[in-house]
Scaffold this motif. Structure first.
Motif, PDB file in Angstrom:
ATOM      1  N   GLY A  91       0.823  -1.199   0.000  1.00  0.00           N
ATOM      2  CA  GLY A  91       0.000   0.000   0.000  1.00  0.00           C
ATOM      3  C   GLY A  91       0.856   1.248   0.000  1.00  0.00           C
ATOM      4  O   GLY A  91       1.956   1.264   0.571  1.00  0.00           O
ATOM      5  N   SER A  92       0.352   2.294  -0.639  1.00  0.00           N
ATOM      6  CA  SER A  92       1.075   3.575  -0.660  1.00  0.00           C
ATOM      7  C   SER A  92       0.096   4.733  -0.589  1.00  0.00           C
ATOM      8  O   SER A  92      -1.101   4.577  -0.838  1.00  0.00           O
ATOM      9  N   TRP A  93       0.644   5.893  -0.265  1.00  0.00           N
ATOM     10  CA  TRP A  93      -0.159   7.098  -0.046  1.00  0.00           C
ATOM     11  C   TRP A  93      -0.387   7.807  -1.380  1.00  0.00           C
ATOM     12  O   TRP A  93       0.276   8.764  -1.730  1.00  0.00           O
ATOM     13  N   ASN A  94      -1.333   7.308  -2.118  1.00  0.00           N
ATOM     14  CA  ASN A  94      -1.778   7.969  -3.337  1.00  0.00           C
ATOM     15  C   ASN A  94      -3.190   7.482  -3.606  1.00  0.00           C
ATOM     16  O   ASN A  94      -3.389   6.471  -4.280  1.00  0.00           O
ATOM     17  N   SER A  95      -4.158   8.170  -3.031  1.00  0.00           N
ATOM     18  CA  SER A  95      -5.560   7.787  -3.165  1.00  0.00           C
ATOM     19  C   SER A  95      -5.781   6.348  -2.746  1.00  0.00           C
ATOM     20  O   SER A  95      -6.464   5.579  -3.422  1.00  0.00           O
ATOM     21  N   GLY A 106     -10.854  10.028  -6.576  1.00  0.00           N
ATOM     22  CA  GLY A 106     -12.036  10.873  -6.696  1.00  0.00           C
ATOM     23  C   GLY A 106     -12.673  11.241  -5.384  1.00  0.00           C
ATOM     24  O   GLY A 106     -13.582  12.073  -5.347  1.00  0.00           O
ATOM     25  N   VAL A 107     -12.230  10.615  -4.308  1.00  0.00           N
ATOM     26  CA  VAL A 107     -12.770  10.899  -2.975  1.00  0.00           C
ATOM     27  C   VAL A 107     -11.771  11.671  -2.126  1.00  0.00           C
ATOM     28  O   VAL A 107     -12.102  12.646  -1.454  1.00  0.00           O
ATOM     29  N   GLY A 108     -10.511  11.235  -2.152  1.00  0.00           N
ATOM     30  CA  GLY A 108      -9.491  11.916  -1.364  1.00  0.00           C
ATOM     31  C   GLY A 108      -8.172  11.172  -1.439  1.00  0.00           C
ATOM     32  O   GLY A 108      -8.110  10.000  -1.827  1.00  0.00           O
ATOM     33  N   ASP A 109      -7.103  11.850  -1.096  1.00  0.00           N
ATOM     34  CA  ASP A 109      -5.761  11.263  -1.115  1.00  0.00           C
ATOM     35  C   ASP A 109      -5.532  10.541   0.205  1.00  0.00           C
ATOM     36  O   ASP A 109      -4.937  11.083   1.136  1.00  0.00           O
ATOM     37  N   HIS A 110      -6.001   9.307   0.281  1.00  0.00           N
ATOM     38  CA  HIS A 110      -6.035   8.560   1.529  1.00  0.00           C
ATOM     39  C   HIS A 110      -4.892   7.554   1.592  1.00  0.00           C
ATOM     40  O   HIS A 110      -4.270   7.216   0.586  1.00  0.00           O
ATOM     41  N   VAL A 111      -4.664   7.014   2.830  1.00  0.00           N
ATOM     42  CA  VAL A 111      -3.583   6.061   3.035  1.00  0.00           C
ATOM     43  C   VAL A 111      -3.895   5.173   4.229  1.00  0.00           C
ATOM     44  O   VAL A 111      -4.547   5.603   5.187  1.00  0.00           O
ATOM     45  N   ALA A 112      -3.426   3.926   4.156  1.00  0.00           N
ATOM     46  CA  ALA A 112      -3.388   3.050   5.330  1.00  0.00           C
ATOM     47  C   ALA A 112      -2.047   3.324   6.011  1.00  0.00           C
ATOM     48  O   ALA A 112      -1.057   2.638   5.766  1.00  0.00           O
ATOM     49  N   TYR A 113      -2.034   4.319   6.867  1.00  0.00           N
ATOM     50  CA  TYR A 113      -0.783   4.920   7.363  1.00  0.00           C
ATOM     51  C   TYR A 113       0.033   3.957   8.219  1.00  0.00           C
ATOM     52  O   TYR A 113       1.267   3.993   8.206  1.00  0.00           O
ATOM     53  N   PHE A 114      -0.635   3.107   8.976  1.00  0.00           N
ATOM     54  CA  PHE A 114       0.081   2.223   9.891  1.00  0.00           C
ATOM     55  C   PHE A 114       0.258   0.816   9.340  1.00  0.00           C
ATOM     56  O   PHE A 114       0.536  -0.121  10.069  1.00  0.00           O
ATOM     57  N   GLY A 156      -6.825  -2.942   5.893  1.00  0.00           N
ATOM     58  CA  GLY A 156      -6.117  -1.714   6.227  1.00  0.00           C
ATOM     59  C   GLY A 156      -7.086  -0.684   6.748  1.00  0.00           C
ATOM     60  O   GLY A 156      -8.267  -0.673   6.377  1.00  0.00           O
ATOM     61  N   SER A 157      -6.613   0.175   7.643  1.00  0.00           N
ATOM     62  CA  SER A 157      -7.447   1.250   8.169  1.00  0.00           C
ATOM     63  C   SER A 157      -7.056   2.560   7.501  1.00  0.00           C
ATOM     64  O   SER A 157      -5.871   2.834   7.280  1.00  0.00           O
ATOM     65  N   VAL A 158      -8.044   3.376   7.192  1.00  0.00           N
ATOM     66  CA  VAL A 158      -7.828   4.606   6.437  1.00  0.00           C
ATOM     67  C   VAL A 158      -7.614   5.758   7.410  1.00  0.00           C
ATOM     68  O   VAL A 158      -8.492   6.068   8.227  1.00  0.00           O
ATOM     69  N   LEU A 159      -6.436   6.379   7.330  1.00  0.00           N
ATOM     70  CA  LEU A 159      -6.082   7.459   8.238  1.00  0.00           C
ATOM     71  C   LEU A 159      -7.108   8.586   8.207  1.00  0.00           C
ATOM     72  O   LEU A 159      -7.493   9.125   9.246  1.00  0.00           O
ATOM     73  N   GLN A 160      -7.553   8.962   7.036  1.00  0.00           N
ATOM     74  CA  GLN A 160      -8.377  10.170   6.891  1.00  0.00           C
ATOM     75  C   GLN A 160      -9.833   9.957   7.288  1.00  0.00           C
ATOM     76  O   GLN A 160     -10.529  10.923   7.633  1.00  0.00           O
ATOM     77  N   THR A 161     -10.348   8.726   7.249  1.00  0.00           N
ATOM     78  CA  THR A 161     -11.778   8.503   7.491  1.00  0.00           C
ATOM     79  C   THR A 161     -12.068   7.567   8.655  1.00  0.00           C
ATOM     80  O   THR A 161     -13.182   7.567   9.170  1.00  0.00           O
TER      81      THR A 161
END
Length: 621
Positions: free
Chosen positions: A256-260, A291-299, A316-321
Motif C-alpha cells: 500500500g502507498s499514499w496515493n488515493s 475521486g474521494v481523497g488522497d487517503h492512506v493506510a498509514y500504519f 487496512g485502516s484509512v487514516l483520513q476517514t
C-alpha cells in the motif's frame, strides 16, 4: 489499588453489542534512563509499535516488543512469567538521545539467519548527532545465548542499498515469504519519490559474524523509475505484507502507498523469486479512494483469514476517514492483477484510523477486527468522559460468506476505559476576581491515543485472549500553572508554578476478553525497581555485615562483592534460583579465596537477569 511505578489497574467495563466481558489488564510505565535529563520535558512521547508474541530467546516464555517513540529509539522486551504477570527483562541501549521520531516507528522480531537466536529489528539513525557511530539502517540486536539478553550494542546495522534522502517506515514484517525455509524482511519507505520503495530482504550467513550477506530479493518503486519502469500507482509506501490470497500455499505480496489509497500486488514464485506484474496481464494497481481523497493506510496492513475459508484477506485502516478496507480474491480470480472487485473500501466504517489487528479476542470462534478508537483529551477528562481507546467488530458470516460485504460484520463495539486510569494532564489553577477554578489541559505531546496493536492470543495462560495496545502522546513532564484575570483587557496572566516528572508515563496497556462475563484482573508488570536491595547493616562494619534484598517473583539472582576497581571479591550468591520474598545473607569480610580483606570501601551488587542494583559499604578494622 494501583501501583503507579509500573502498572496495576483494576478496571471493568461493558460495551454495547456483545455479551463478552472485558477488562484492562495492565499498563506499563517505561523505565527511565540514568542519562535522561530531569525534568524530562517531552523526552518521550509514548510508543508507536507493539509486536508479538515471540519467543526470541527460546526459553519457552512468550514476549512482546514495545518501542519508545523518541529518546534515541529503544525497544523493550516484556516476558510472561505466569498468569496475569509479566516482567520487563531487556531494553536495547540508548543509541542517541537526539534521534528523531522517525526511529523505531517500525519494529519486528524474527530469526533472519536461522541460527536459533532471535533478533530484534528496527529502523534507526535518523536525526542522530554529528559524529554518531550509528548510521541510518536496520538495527539488529541478536540473542546472545544468555536468557533474555540481546547485547549492549547492535549486533549489526544493515544500511539499505540505494538509500533515499528521507526515511519514513511504519511496518516491518519478518516471515518466510517464499517458502524456502529462510525468513525474509519486508518493509516500505516513504522516501520522497525516488526513495518511495518496497524491499524484500534476506540474510545469508550468521548475523554478527562479519561475513553475513544481506540479499535484496526484491526492490520496487511505487513510481516509474529508470530501474523500475512499471507504474505501481505512485505515492509513499507504508504497508507491505505477505498473504495467501487464493489459498494455493503460495504467498502474494500486497503493498500500500499514499496515493488515493493505492494498493498493488505481486507474488512469490520460488526461493528468492517473485513476480510483479507489468500491466500486460491486467491492472497493476487500484487507487481505492480515487475521486474521494488522497487517503492512506498509514500504519500498514494486516493479514487474517477472516471467514475461515482457507485463504487470506488483507485489511487496512484509512487514516483520513477511520474506515477499514479489505483486499480479497475469490476462488478462480487471478492474483496477477488487481481489479476493482478485489477490494472494498468502507467494509467496516469508523473502526480505526491508525492501528489494526485481528484475532478471536472473545474465543467464540469468530474472528474480530480490533482498531484504535479516539484520542483522549484534557477537555474530555474535565467533563468526566471516559476514553474510547479501542473499537472492535466481529465477523458474523460463515466460511461461504463474502468478506467484502459489510453485512457480515457486527455493529461497531466501542470500548471505554475508566477515566480514573489517566490523570497526567497539565494542571491550571485560575483566579477570576477571587473565584478559584481548576482544570486540566493537554501537555506538550497533546492528547493520548492508541497507536498500533498486537493480538497475542492467550499469551499468559489465564484462559483469556489478550491484545497489546501501544499508547502515544505520553508526556514525561507535567506542568502546573496559575492564571490571574486582568480586568483591563479581559485576559489572563499565566505563571509557571512547577515542572514535575509525570507519575503515569504509560506506554502500553493490555486488553483481555473471555466468555465468563466481566473480568476484573490484577495483571502486573515487574520492573527493575521492584527488586529491592537494602543498605547493609551495620555500616561501617567489622567483622560482619548483613545484606537484605527482596525479590518480587521467583528468580535466579547473584549477590557479589566488588572492590572499588571492579574486581570480584566474594560471590555470596552465584546465579541461584530463589523464591519471591525477603532474603538476608551475611558477609564476614572474606574473599573467595578465604582470606580476610583489607579495610576500605566495597560495592555489593544484586544482579537479576539483565538488570542490577549496586550499593556501597565500608569495612573498618
Amino acid at each position: 489499588m494501583r501501583r503507579v511505578t509500573s502498572l496495576l489497574m483494576l478496571a471493568a467495563f461493558v460495551f454495547a453489542g456483545s455479551a463478552v466481558g472485558q477488562s484492562t489488564d495492565f499498563s506499563w510505565t517505561v523505565p527511565l534512563s540514568e542519562e535522561a535529563e530531569r525534568p524530562y520535558s517531552a523526552f518521550h512521547s509514548g510508543t508507536r509499535t507493539v509486536m508479538g508474541p515471540y519467543d526470541l530467546d527460546g526459553d519457552g516464555m512468550q514476549e512482546i516488543l514495545v518501542s519508545d517513540y523518541t529518546g534515541g529509539t529503544r525497544v523493550h522486551v516484556l516476558e510472561t512469567v505466569g498468569p496475569d504477570t509479566w516482567e520487563h527483562v531487556y531494553s536495547t541501549p540508548w543509541l542517541d538521545v537526539s534521534g528523531s521520531t522517525i526511529n523505531g516507528r517500525a519494529i519486528a522480531g524474527g530469526d533472519l539467519d536461522g541460527d536459533g537466536h532471535g533478533e530484534i529489528v528496527f529502523f534507526s539513525g535518523d536525526g542522530f548527532a554529528d559524529g554518531s557511530p550509528y548510521p541510518y539502517g536496520m538495527y539488529v540486536f541478536e540473542h546472545t545465548g544468555a536468557d533474555n539478553d540481546y547485547g549492549t550494542e547492535p549486533t549489526t546495522v544493515y544500511q539499505l542499498p540505494n538509500a533515499p534522502n528521507r526515511w519514513r517506515m511504519e511496518q516491518i514484517v519478518i516471515q518466510d515469504v517464499d517458502n524456502d525455509g529462510v525468513q525474509e524482511l519486508l518493509t516500505g519507505n516513504n522516501g520522497n519519490n525516488a526513495g518511495d520503495n518496497w524491499w524484500i530482504i534476506s540474510v545469508e550467513g550468521d548475523i554478527g559474524s562479519g561475513f553475513e550477506t544481506w540479499v535484496q530479493e526484491a526492490y520496487l518503486n511505487s513510481r516509474v523509475q529508470d530501474w523500475d519502469p512499471v507504474n505501481r500507482g505512485g505515492g509513499s509506501p507504508y504497508g507491505i505484507v505477505a498473504a495467501d490470497l487464493d489459498g494455493n500455499g503460495i504467498n502474494e505480496i500486497v503493498m500500500g502507498s499514499w496515493n488515493s489509497l493505492n494498493v498493488t500486488v505481486g507474488q512469490a514464485t520460488g526461493p528468492n523469486l517473485y513476480f510483479f506484474p507489468d500491466g500486460s496481464l491486467g491492472p497493476v494497481y487500484q487507487q481505492l479512494s480515487a475521486g474521494v481523497g488522497d487517503h492512506v493506510a498509514y500504519f500498514g496492513l494486516d493479514v487474517v483469514d477472516i471467514n475461515g475459508d482457507g485463504d487470506d484477506e488483507v485489511f487496512g485502516s484509512v487514516l483520513q476517514t477511520g474506515d477499514v478496507f479489505v483486499v480479497n480474491y475469490e476462488l478462480g480470480e487471478s492474483t496477477t492483477q488487481i481489479l476493482p472487485e478485489n477490494a472494498q473500501v468502507g467494509v467496516v466504517p469508523g473502526l480505526s484510523s491508525l492501528g489494526l489487528t485481528a484475532g478471536d479476542l472473545d474465543g467464540d470462534g469468530n474472528m474480530d477486527l480490533i482498531g484504535t478508537g479516539s484520542s483522549y483529551t484534557a477537555s474530555q477528562f474535565n467533563n468526566n468522559l471516559a476514553p474510547n481507546w479501542v473499537n472492535i467488530v466481529e465477523y458474523i458470516g460463515d466460511a461461504n460468506s463474502d468478506p467484502e460485504d459489510p453485512a457480515n460484520y457486527s455493529d461497531l463495539i466501542q470500548v471505554y476505559f475508566p477515566n480514573d486510569l489517566l490523570d497526567d494532564f497539565d494542571r491550571v489553577t485560575r483566579d477570576s476576581a477571587g473565584v478559584i477554578t481548576e482544570y486540566r489541559e493537554d501537555g506538550q505531546q497533546g492528547p493520548q491515543f492508541v497507536s498500533k496493536l498486537a493480538f497475542l492470543g492467550d499469551i499468559d495462560g489465564d484462559n483469556n485472549n489478550e491484545v497489546a495496545l501501544g499508547i502515544q502522546g505520553v508526556d514525561d513532564s507535567l506542568y502546573t500553572y496559575t492564571e490571574v484575570f486582568n480586568p483591563a483587557d479581559s485576559t489572563y496572566t499565566r505563571s509557571l508554578v512547577s515542572v514535575e516528572p509525570s507519575p503515569q508515563r504509560v506506554f502500553m496497556r493490555v486488553l483481555s476478553a473471555g466468555a465468563t462475563g466481566i473480568n476484573i484482573e490484577e495483571d502486573r508488570v515487574v520492573i527493575p525497581t521492584d527488586y529491592v536491595l537494602e543498605q547493609n547493616y551495620p555500616n561501617p562494619f567489622n567483622p560482619t555485615t548483613n545484606i537484605r534484598f527482596e525479590l518480587p517473583i521467583d528468580k535466579a539472582v547473584s549477590l557479589t562483592i566488588f572492590d572499588v576497581s571492579g574486581r570480584v571479591v566474594k560471590r555470596l550468591i552465584d546465579n541461584q534460583y530463589l523464591s519471591q520474598g525477603v532474603h538476608e545473607i551475611q558477609w564476614d569480610g572474606t574473599s573467595d579465596a578465604g582470606g580476610q580483606v583489607a579495610s576500605g570501601t566495597y560495592l555489593y551488587q544484586l544482579k537479576f537477569g539483565n538488570f542490577a542494583h549496586t550499593k556501597t559499604m565500608v569495612l573498618l578494622k
